[in-house]
Motif scaffolding. Sequence first.
Motif, short mmCIF file in Angstrom:
data_model
loop_
_atom_site.label_atom_id
_atom_site.label_comp_id
_atom_site.label_asym_id
_atom_site.label_seq_id
_atom_site.Cartn_x
_atom_site.Cartn_y
_atom_site.Cartn_z
N GLY A 105 -17.17 9.64 -11.28
CA GLY A 105 -15.94 9.83 -10.50
C GLY A 105 -14.68 9.32 -11.16
N GLN A 115 -18.38 11.39 -7.48
CA GLN A 115 -17.49 10.65 -6.58
C GLN A 115 -17.49 9.18 -6.94
OE1 GLN A 115 -15.91 12.08 -3.79
NE2 GLN A 115 -14.97 10.07 -3.48
N ARG A 135 -20.14 0.41 -5.95
CA ARG A 135 -21.10 1.26 -5.21
C ARG A 135 -22.32 0.46 -4.77
NH1 ARG A 135 -22.32 6.77 -5.22
NH2 ARG A 135 -20.59 7.23 -6.60
N GLU A 160 -7.82 3.94 -6.12
CA GLU A 160 -8.21 4.95 -5.13
C GLU A 160 -7.09 5.95 -4.84
OE1 GLU A 160 -10.03 2.73 -1.89
OE2 GLU A 160 -11.89 2.53 -3.03
N LYS A 163 -8.35 9.96 -9.97
CA LYS A 163 -9.44 9.65 -10.89
C LYS A 163 -9.01 8.71 -12.01
CE LYS A 163 -12.83 12.53 -12.08
NZ LYS A 163 -13.51 13.68 -12.65
#
Length: 352
Positions: free
Chosen positions: A93, A100, A105, A200, A203
């Motif tokens: 991402g 994404q 994560r 955010e 990219k």
Amino acid sequence: MKRAVLLCCLLLCGCARKESSQWDKTEVMIPARDGVKLHTLIFAPKGATAKLPFLIERSPYGFDNGRAESTLETRYKQLANEGFIFVLQDIRGRYQSEGQFVMTRPVRDPSNPQSIDEGTDTYDTIDWLLKNVPNNNGRAGLLGISYGGWLTAMALIEPHPALKAVSEQASPADMFLGDDFHHNGAFRLSYGFEYVARMETGKIQSRFDFDKHDTFDWYLKLGPLSEIDARYFHGEKPTWNNFVTHPNYDPFWQQQAVDLILKKTTIPNLNVAGWWDQEDYYGPMKIYETLEKTDTDHKNYLVVGPWRHGGWGGEGTSLGPIDFGGDQSKYFRGSIEAPWFAYWLKDKGQLK
Ligand code: PG9
């Protein structure tokens, strides 16, 4: 004949190969198990006579516009002199990688074979490299500072068998207790706001466009924190939404604490921390302490030096007015880091 086969393989998988003075550079899209392709630059030293190990850095910050080459000439100069095949990859991402991006994560559910996380992306990358890049010695090392350090720690959960040494450097371990977003539970407003805006908004990284130079004053005049969403983020930034929804040390933060995720020391790990790191000093110390508990084979190491956040990657003779009496960063890179990786990945030298 071998060269002709390699050339065909590289053309078939859509790789771009470039010659530069010191390196054979290849640009590839490495497929992860769910089909998402990860943008990766591979730098193999020209004219290497022996098979070499991989040294991998994965990052959300991009290697575009010559950053890869300059990193090899500065941050990785001593490691490059030692001789490794460098692999620099955009994580899922970010920049030219597909998929994404999710901030730090969460670890996958291993009972779901479809699930992925940063650890499986690292695993799949190593698997691909071993099969597709010639003249490798079957071993891989992984390192990174800060977000890259956290990615390194995540690779220890379900490691690829060829992953033989890692260096976790300034990784966060607990985003509520000690690292980037809170310190001892106190929310770090300017850092939290600006990092979310930086990561955010798209990219690639972007800076929040403050309308005044004095940002302390800007935050004072902002009013209540709800103004951030009302004026700027509009509920669209996942990490800011998490700050708002989880102001206390609830399971959301507890479950991502790296010291609870890492179970056993299996791979040699050089943890690195800086005494003057205002972002992630807690993290590497906590990860070292955690891995130390199960380190029956003496694979867990710790270096702590007089550095700001990631300072060992740059020039290290001073910090502000404080003179260190020599370049301590260069010393670390040349006399500790490079020989440490050479020992584990090339069976070279002795470990002091
Ligand atoms: N300290 C930064 C960070 C690491 C992990 C998550 C969020 C932020 C960094 O410098 O990468």
